[in-house]
Design a protein around this motif. Structure first.
Motif, PDB file in Angstrom:
ATOM      1  N   GLY A  46      10.067   1.725 -10.831  1.00 57.95           N
ATOM      2  CA  GLY A  46      10.451   0.086 -10.844  1.00 57.95           C
ATOM      3  C   GLY A  46       9.604  -0.814  -9.988  1.00 57.95           C
ATOM      4  N   GLN A  47       9.500  -0.005  -8.513  1.00 60.37           N
ATOM      5  CA  GLN A  47       9.025  -0.733  -7.480  1.00 60.37           C
ATOM      6  C   GLN A  47       7.942   0.412  -6.771  1.00 60.37           C
ATOM      7  OE1 GLN A  47      13.001  -1.292  -5.747  1.00 60.37           O
ATOM      8  NE2 GLN A  47      12.524  -3.383  -5.384  1.00 60.37           N
ATOM      9  N   ALA A  48       6.978   0.490  -7.655  1.00 58.88           N
ATOM     10  CA  ALA A  48       6.088   1.669  -7.066  1.00 58.88           C
ATOM     11  C   ALA A  48       5.212   1.228  -5.723  1.00 58.88           C
ATOM     12  CB  ALA A  48       5.103   1.938  -8.121  1.00 58.88           C
ATOM     13  N   ALA A  49       4.926   0.029  -5.629  1.00 53.14           N
ATOM     14  CA  ALA A  49       4.215  -0.430  -4.426  1.00 53.14           C
ATOM     15  C   ALA A  49       5.080  -0.458  -3.176  1.00 53.14           C
ATOM     16  CB  ALA A  49       3.518  -1.648  -4.779  1.00 53.14           C
ATOM     17  N   GLU A  50       6.126  -0.782  -3.552  1.00 52.47           N
ATOM     18  CA  GLU A  50       7.304  -0.773  -2.153  1.00 52.47           C
ATOM     19  C   GLU A  50       7.640   0.643  -1.784  1.00 52.47           C
ATOM     20  OE1 GLU A  50       7.653  -2.486  -5.055  1.00 52.47           O
ATOM     21  OE2 GLU A  50       7.994  -4.764  -4.605  1.00 52.47           O
ATOM     22  N   ALA A  51       7.680   1.427  -2.976  1.00 45.99           N
ATOM     23  CA  ALA A  51       8.049   3.024  -2.586  1.00 45.99           C
ATOM     24  C   ALA A  51       6.935   3.594  -1.928  1.00 45.99           C
ATOM     25  CB  ALA A  51       8.455   3.556  -4.004  1.00 45.99           C
ATOM     26  N   GLU A  52       5.809   3.470  -2.252  1.00 48.93           N
ATOM     27  CA  GLU A  52       4.653   3.859  -1.639  1.00 48.93           C
ATOM     28  C   GLU A  52       4.597   3.330  -0.022  1.00 48.93           C
ATOM     29  OE1 GLU A  52      -0.453   4.022  -1.654  1.00 48.93           O
ATOM     30  OE2 GLU A  52       0.668   2.982  -3.353  1.00 48.93           O
ATOM     31  N   ALA A  53       4.699   1.987   0.097  1.00 48.28           N
ATOM     32  CA  ALA A  53       4.669   1.652   1.650  1.00 48.28           C
ATOM     33  C   ALA A  53       5.881   2.317   2.384  1.00 48.28           C
ATOM     34  CB  ALA A  53       5.102  -0.014   1.609  1.00 48.28           C
ATOM     35  N   ALA A  54       7.085   2.474   1.535  1.00 50.68           N
ATOM     36  CA  ALA A  54       8.275   3.133   2.446  1.00 50.68           C
ATOM     37  C   ALA A  54       7.946   4.512   2.755  1.00 50.68           C
ATOM     38  CB  ALA A  54       9.430   3.041   1.590  1.00 50.68           C
ATOM     39  N   TRP A  55       7.176   5.194   1.689  1.00 51.77           N
ATOM     40  CA  TRP A  55       6.973   6.741   1.944  1.00 51.77           C
ATOM     41  C   TRP A  55       5.842   6.637   3.003  1.00 51.77           C
ATOM     42  CZ3 TRP A  55      10.217  10.196   1.245  1.00 51.77           C
ATOM     43  CH2 TRP A  55      11.430  10.010   0.262  1.00 51.77           C
ATOM     44  N   ASN A  56       5.122   5.840   3.017  1.00 57.90           N
ATOM     45  CA  ASN A  56       3.929   5.961   4.198  1.00 57.90           C
ATOM     46  C   ASN A  56       4.453   5.577   5.626  1.00 57.90           C
ATOM     47  OD1 ASN A  56       1.158   6.333   3.302  1.00 57.90           O
ATOM     48  ND2 ASN A  56       1.555   4.726   1.742  1.00 57.90           N
ATOM     49  N   ALA A  57       5.577   4.716   5.737  1.00 55.74           N
ATOM     50  CA  ALA A  57       6.186   4.471   6.891  1.00 55.74           C
ATOM     51  C   ALA A  57       7.055   5.644   7.475  1.00 55.74           C
ATOM     52  CB  ALA A  57       7.119   3.247   6.944  1.00 55.74           C
ATOM     53  N   TYR A  58       7.575   6.241   6.517  1.00 56.91           N
ATOM     54  CA  TYR A  58       8.091   7.615   6.733  1.00 56.91           C
ATOM     55  C   TYR A  58       7.155   8.788   7.287  1.00 56.91           C
ATOM     56  CZ  TYR A  58      10.479  12.093   5.798  1.00 56.91           C
ATOM     57  OH  TYR A  58      11.074  13.271   5.985  1.00 56.91           O
ATOM     58  N   LEU A  59       5.994   8.725   6.536  1.00 62.43           N
ATOM     59  CA  LEU A  59       5.051   9.712   7.054  1.00 62.43           C
ATOM     60  C   LEU A  59       4.449   9.625   8.301  1.00 62.43           C
ATOM     61  CD1 LEU A  59       3.188  12.153   6.057  1.00 62.43           C
ATOM     62  CD2 LEU A  59       1.624  10.623   5.321  1.00 62.43           C
ATOM     63  N   ALA A  60       4.204   8.125   8.619  1.00 65.85           N
ATOM     64  CA  ALA A  60       3.674   7.863   9.831  1.00 65.85           C
ATOM     65  C   ALA A  60       4.666   8.263  10.877  1.00 65.85           C
ATOM     66  CB  ALA A  60       3.194   6.466   9.881  1.00 65.85           C
ATOM     67  N   ALA A  61       6.128   7.895  10.736  1.00 67.11           N
ATOM     68  CA  ALA A  61       6.895   8.151  11.780  1.00 67.11           C
ATOM     69  C   ALA A  61       7.092   9.848  11.994  1.00 67.11           C
ATOM     70  CB  ALA A  61       8.629   7.666  11.164  1.00 67.11           C
ATOM     71  N   LEU A  62       7.021  10.573  10.741  1.00 64.42           N
ATOM     72  CA  LEU A  62       7.019  12.036  11.069  1.00 64.42           C
ATOM     73  C   LEU A  62       5.810  12.652  11.818  1.00 64.42           C
ATOM     74  CD1 LEU A  62       7.721  13.424   7.636  1.00 64.42           C
ATOM     75  CD2 LEU A  62       9.091  13.635   9.417  1.00 64.42           C
ATOM     76  N   GLU A  63       4.460  12.018  11.651  1.00 70.36           N
ATOM     77  CA  GLU A  63       3.390  12.198  12.497  1.00 70.36           C
ATOM     78  C   GLU A  63       3.542  11.888  13.796  1.00 70.36           C
ATOM     79  OE1 GLU A  63       0.076  11.854   8.573  1.00 70.36           O
ATOM     80  OE2 GLU A  63       0.717  10.225   9.887  1.00 70.36           O
ATOM     81  N   ALA A  64       4.108  10.810  14.045  1.00 74.30           N
ATOM     82  CA  ALA A  64       4.320  10.371  15.406  1.00 74.30           C
ATOM     83  C   ALA A  64       5.174  11.432  16.218  1.00 74.30           C
ATOM     84  CB  ALA A  64       4.828   8.952  15.328  1.00 74.30           C
ATOM     85  N   VAL A  65       6.231  11.935  15.602  1.00 71.67           N
ATOM     86  CA  VAL A  65       7.257  12.743  16.259  1.00 71.67           C
ATOM     87  C   VAL A  65       6.969  14.244  16.149  1.00 71.67           C
ATOM     88  CG1 VAL A  65       8.946  10.944  16.311  1.00 71.67           C
ATOM     89  CG2 VAL A  65       8.814  12.743  14.511  1.00 71.67           C
TER      90      VAL A  65
END
Length: 143
Positions: A50-69
């Motif tokens: 239902g909110q594919a673009a928002e989900a993509e952005a949220a998973w990208n933020a999670y991925l970036a945080a994982l990469e950072a730590v």
């Protein structure tokens, strides 16, 4: 005069509330390490259909945080697979496939070619290959 006094008192209260007590402030390391978990929970709360673009952005933020730590590669693959799902629901099949292939590359590079993370990655890639009209690539991935 009463207005100025009230304004000054309100300003003092705002500063007191806005500035945390140093004894209560968390160390930067603890905040940084907790960030991926908070972002994952937020991403999981979003409906990817239902909110594919928002989900993509949220998973990208999670991925970036994982990469950072330096987060676990299996968690990075999970994020990439959810990014792929979100792109799939946006009809971006090539982008969905690219996300799954990146997850596969990371898992292989980390020596994690077996296990649930790779199985999920290969199942996603097979689905996306099929959606792109390349079914010759989907069966070997699922075997």
């Amino acid at each position: 005069m009463k207005f100025k006094t009230s304004l000054a008192a309100l300003s003092s209260l705002a500063v007191t509330v806005a500035l945390p007590d140093t004894a209560q402030a968390q160390p930067v390391e603890a905040t940084t390490a907790a960030e991926p978990a908070r972002l994952r929970a937020a991403a999981e709360a979003i409906d990817p259909l239902g909110q594919a673009a928002e989900a993509e952005a949220a998973w990208n933020a999670y991925l970036a945080a994982l990469e950072a730590v330096g987060g676990a590669v299996a968690d990075q693959a999970h994020a990439l697979n959810r990014i792929g799902d979100s792109r799939y629901y946006q009809q971006n099949m090539a982008g969905a496939l690219a996300a799954s292939l990146e997850a596969r590359r990371r898992l292989k590079a980390a020596g994690e070619a077996d296990g649930e993370a790779m199985a999920d990655t290969l199942a996603n890639a097979a689905t996306f290959y099929g959606a792109l009209g390349q079914p010759e690539f989907d069966l070997p991935l699922q075997e």
